[in-house]
Design an enzyme around this catalytic site. Structure first.
Site, PDB file in Angstrom:
ATOM      1  N   HIS A   1      28.964  39.363  74.884  1.00 17.92           N
ATOM      2  CA  HIS A   1      28.645  38.237  74.594  1.00 17.92           C
ATOM      3  C   HIS A   1      28.039  37.275  74.831  1.00 17.92           C
ATOM      4  CE1 HIS A   1      31.069  34.751  76.726  1.00 17.92           C
ATOM      5  NE2 HIS A   1      30.008  33.768  76.928  1.00 17.92           N
TER       6      HIS A   1
ATOM      7  N   GLY B   1      45.904  37.194  41.132  1.00 19.60           N
ATOM      8  CA  GLY B   1      45.434  37.197  43.054  1.00 19.60           C
ATOM      9  C   GLY B   1      45.415  38.475  43.951  1.00 19.60           C
TER      10      GLY B   1
ATOM     11  N   GLY C   1      39.829  39.867  41.553  1.00 25.90           N
ATOM     12  CA  GLY C   1      39.961  38.469  40.495  1.00 25.90           C
ATOM     13  C   GLY C   1      39.866  37.738  42.076  1.00 25.90           C
TER      14      GLY C   1
HETATM   15  N1  LIG Z   1      37.694  45.276  48.374  1.00 30.97           N
HETATM   16  C1  LIG Z   1      38.381  46.898  47.647  1.00 30.97           C
HETATM   17  O1  LIG Z   1      38.571  47.378  48.504  1.00 30.97           O
HETATM   18  C2  LIG Z   1      38.344  46.753  46.422  1.00 30.97           C
HETATM   19  C3  LIG Z   1      37.775  45.893  45.253  1.00 30.97           C
HETATM   20  C4  LIG Z   1      37.944  45.245  43.936  1.00 30.97           C
HETATM   21  C5  LIG Z   1      39.005  46.413  43.670  1.00 30.97           C
HETATM   22  N2  LIG Z   1      39.864  47.242  45.021  1.00 30.97           N
HETATM   23  C6  LIG Z   1      40.625  48.093  44.442  1.00 30.97           C
HETATM   24  O2  LIG Z   1      41.190  48.038  42.677  1.00 30.97           O
HETATM   25  C7  LIG Z   1      42.538  47.808  42.435  1.00 30.97           C
HETATM   26  C8  LIG Z   1      42.607  46.925  41.542  1.00 30.97           C
HETATM   27  O3  LIG Z   1      42.055  45.999  41.657  1.00 30.97           O
HETATM   28  P1  LIG Z   1      43.165  44.411  40.971  1.00 30.97           P
HETATM   29  O4  LIG Z   1      42.594  43.147  41.857  1.00 30.97           O
HETATM   30  O5  LIG Z   1      42.788  44.640  39.666  1.00 30.97           O
HETATM   31  O6  LIG Z   1      44.302  44.845  41.319  1.00 30.97           O
HETATM   32  P2  LIG Z   1      45.440  44.107  42.347  1.00 30.97           P
HETATM   33  O7  LIG Z   1      46.323  45.002  42.768  1.00 30.97           O
HETATM   34  O8  LIG Z   1      45.260  43.541  44.247  1.00 30.97           O
HETATM   35  O9  LIG Z   1      45.572  43.124  41.853  1.00 30.97           O
HETATM   36  C9  LIG Z   1      46.620  42.876  40.585  1.00 30.97           C
HETATM   37  C10 LIG Z   1      47.075  41.154  40.960  1.00 30.97           C
HETATM   38  O10 LIG Z   1      47.634  40.387  39.609  1.00 30.97           O
HETATM   39  C11 LIG Z   1      48.225  40.008  39.783  1.00 30.97           C
HETATM   40  N3  LIG Z   1      49.348  40.600  38.235  1.00 30.97           N
HETATM   41  C12 LIG Z   1      50.222  41.980  37.504  1.00 30.97           C
HETATM   42  N4  LIG Z   1      50.635  41.652  36.711  1.00 30.97           N
HETATM   43  C13 LIG Z   1      50.149  40.239  36.149  1.00 30.97           C
HETATM   44  C14 LIG Z   1      50.578  40.084  34.767  1.00 30.97           C
HETATM   45  N5  LIG Z   1      51.299  40.975  34.023  1.00 30.97           N
HETATM   46  N6  LIG Z   1      50.274  38.737  34.602  1.00 30.97           N
HETATM   47  C15 LIG Z   1      49.624  37.731  36.109  1.00 30.97           C
HETATM   48  N7  LIG Z   1      49.189  38.537  37.144  1.00 30.97           N
HETATM   49  C16 LIG Z   1      49.440  40.190  37.322  1.00 30.97           C
HETATM   50  C17 LIG Z   1      49.128  40.953  40.435  1.00 30.97           C
HETATM   51  O11 LIG Z   1      50.044  39.806  40.837  1.00 30.97           O
HETATM   52  C18 LIG Z   1      48.588  40.536  41.198  1.00 30.97           C
HETATM   53  O12 LIG Z   1      48.373  39.527  42.265  1.00 30.97           O
HETATM   54  C19 LIG Z   1      42.701  48.002  44.168  1.00 30.97           C
HETATM   55  O13 LIG Z   1      44.003  48.401  43.910  1.00 30.97           O
HETATM   56  C20 LIG Z   1      41.858  47.868  45.083  1.00 30.97           C
HETATM   57  O14 LIG Z   1      42.301  48.911  45.774  1.00 30.97           O
HETATM   58  C21 LIG Z   1      39.442  47.377  45.658  1.00 30.97           C
END
Ligand SMILES: NC(=O)c1ccc[n+]([C@@H]2O[C@H](COP(=O)([O-])OP(=O)(O)OC[C@H]3O[C@@H](n4cnc5c(N)ncnc54)[C@H](O)[C@@H]3O)[C@@H](O)[C@H]2O)c1
Ligand SMILES: Cc1cc2nc3c(=O)[nH]c(=O)nc-3n(C[C@H](O)[C@H](O)[C@H](O)COP(=O)(O)OP(=O)(O)OC[C@H]3O[C@@H](n4cnc5c(N)ncnc54)[C@H](O)[C@@H]3O)c2cc1C
Length: 459
Positions: free
Chosen positions: A438, A176, A180
């Site tokens: 505005h 989440g 994702g």
């Molecule tokens: N718009 C943006 O700036 C953007 C977009 C995409 C990615 N990113 C970067 O990429 C990085 C990685 O993104 P991400 O979405 O993979 O990481 P994230 O850390 O944002 O989310 C990981 C999710 O996986 C869950 N999770 C972790 N381990 C788990 C498990 N064993 N089982 C089930 N759920 C689990 C966590 O609770 C969290 O909800 C982020 O840190 C972000 O900075 C940034």
């Protein structure tokens, strides 16, 4: 052994230390084992936003009837052509970097993996090279959880999800966080029946009001399973079956594709750092000080690989900072980050800069909180905005904005008002001095500032 002034490992944000110093006459070696341009260009920000933009158009179109518009459905996407266009665009951009490097007599590009053999010596394609300064910008890759049955199945990470040309009928998403939610939203908008399986809460790093608001708004359109763990994965005859467990029941979810987006891990295991004095933390991120110096002399690290911030805009800042301090000013300077913002490109969007309310509470910092819904301003009325708001946290002493959090349309643009204010050290009163167009979106931010002023004057 070949010697350079600068050796850069990784061609994402690392490129900030390639062409700019080469133009000053420094001899630079750049090593990249994958496509030039790093994660953002090839398998991150850019292709994802090229998919999310049309997904957003579809999401808006699905809402058309509330504006008395009869845009005929069902909406459809030529997913294969869309993904092929996105891939062709980013591939062409990546491919255009090689000729630019080849034309530059001060740059040697090594399309290979580099591994350290000692502190300042890297082995690349059988050759040993060294440099006065080495910059490690080796990035991260998806981290795959140890769920029984998952290994060996054709699950997707963001890398595969951005290149897949067939739209699955049913998509299961584990995680989440940013990836994702952004990619799951896009697939869902294009027509995949998408289920989001979230272990705890969505976007748990955000301010609590944003988390609550986002979950409420997102769940109205999407199938979201909060507080749900995947205990087992089974894959047979092209179908994924996930055993899901929440506090009250265990059940099976089926899907034709599975996106695993459970965070990232550093690529430092590809560097053979055991041959050097470069230390990493328990998760494998390279330890650096405020000068981006590692624990080995003359070796610096930046970007995802140091585990501080995980954004293209932050590694760009770090690379430009290092270039300016080491090669323009030629002074060893400690970094002072301006406020580092972020945005989640979902529907609705989320954007924030500065502290969350929970962080301020934990620190014991005095603050007041003002929340203004989009719907209370003219443009919010025109957009029939629901569940969308701007929240600001203000210091009663200095009247400075300590944090700004936005859930709603164009949050990633609107947040720039606060990024500028906080970067310039301005106050609430500065925000209220100017005349706003505005009825444009920034009036929503101004109205939050007016609310904060009212709270401050009555307290
Ligand atoms: N718009 C943006 O700036 C953007 C977009 C995409 C990615 N990113 C970067 O990429 C990085 C990685 O993104 P991400 O979405 O993979 O990481 P994230 O850390 O944002 O989310 C990981 C999710 O996986 C869950 N999770 C972790 N381990 C788990 C498990 N064993 N089982 C089930 N759920 C689990 C966590 O609770 C969290 O909800 C982020 O840190 C972000 O900075 C940034
Ligand atoms: C799907 C997705 C969407 C994203 N969206 C956004 C977004 O919208 N906005 C945002 O700001 N950020 C976003 N990010 C995060 C952003 O992409 C990263 O934070 C950023 O690219 C990190 O840059 P970097 O230079 O630190 O590493 P990278 O860009 O990952 O570059 C590191 C490079 O080093 C290479 N490498 C590693 N080890 C070696 C070695 N030993 N030898 C040679 N080469 C090596 C790798 O192949 C890689 O290409 C997204 C990420 C993903 C996955």
């Amino acid at each position: 052994m070949k010697k350079y002034d600068i050796l850069v490992i990784g061609s994402g944000g690392g490129t900030k230390l390639v062409t700019p110093p080469s133009k000053l006459g420094y001899k630079v070696a750049i090593l990249e084992k994958d496509r030039l341009g790093g994660t953002c260009l090839n398998r991150g920000c850019i292709p994802s936003k090229m998919l999310i933009h049309p997904a957003e158009i579809l999401a808006q179109a699905k809402d058309a009837s509330k504006f008395q518009l009869g845009i005929p459905g069902p909406f459809s996407v030529d997913f294969k052509t869309l993904v092929e266009r996105v891939s062709a665009t980013v591939d062409a951009d990546s491919d255009s970097i090689i000729p630019a490097y080849e034309k530059n007599p001060n740059i040697d590009f090594y399309p290979h993996e580099g591994r350290f053999v000692e502190n300042k010596v890297v082995k690349v394609n059988g050759e040993l090279i060294t440099a006065d300064r080495i910059f490690i910008a080796a990035g991260c890759r998806p981290s795959i959880p140890n769920i029984p049955g998952l290994a060996g199945t054709p699950y997707m990470t963001s890398r595969e999800a951005l290149r897949r040309t067939e739209l699955p009928k049913r998509l299961l998403v584990i995680g989440g966080g940013y990836i994702g939610l952004e990619l799951g939203f896009a697939y869902s908008a294009f027509g995949s029946k998408t289920t989001f399986i979230v272990r705890n809460r969505m976007l748990s790093h955000e301010d609590k009001d944003i988390v609550d608001g986002f979950e409420k708004a997102f769940s109205k359109r999407e199938d979201v399973r909060l507080g749900t763990e995947v205990k087992k994965v089974d894959y047979k005859d092209g179908i994924f079956r996930l055993e899901c467990k929440n506090p009250s029941e265990t059940y099976i979810l089926e899907g034709d594709a599975l996106l695993v987006a459970t965070g990232i891990k550093p690529n430092t295991d590809w560097l053979d750092l055991q041959h050097t004095d470069i230390q990493t933390d328990e998760k494998g991120y390279i330890k650096t000080n405020e000068y981006f110096e590692t624990t080995a002399d003359g070796v610096y690290a930046l970007g995802d690989t140091i585990g501080r911030y995980f954004f293209r805009h932050s590694v760009n800042f770090e690379g430009e900072f290092l270039f300016n301090s080491l090669y323009v000013d030629k002074r060893r300077t400690p970094v002072e980050y301006p406020p580092v913002p972020h945005s989640v490109f979902t529907h609705p969007q989320v954007a924030a800069v500065g502290k969350t309310e929970q962080q301020l509470k934990e620190e014991g910092t005095e603050y007041i909180s003002a929340i203004n819904p989009y719907s209370s301003s003219a443009t919010g009325m025109a957009r029939l905005s629901e569940d969308q708001f701007v929240k600001i946290l203000v210091s009663p002493k200095t009247r400075k904005v300590l944090g700004a959090h936005i859930l709603g349309d164009e949050a990633s643009n609107l947040i720039h008002l606060f990024i500028l204010l906080m970067t310039m050290g301005g106050t609430l009163d500065d925000l209220l001095k100017m005349i706003y167009v505005h009825p444009a979106l920034p009036e929503i931010a101004r109205n939050a500032a007016r609310k904060a002023r009212e709270i401050l004057s009555s307290s």
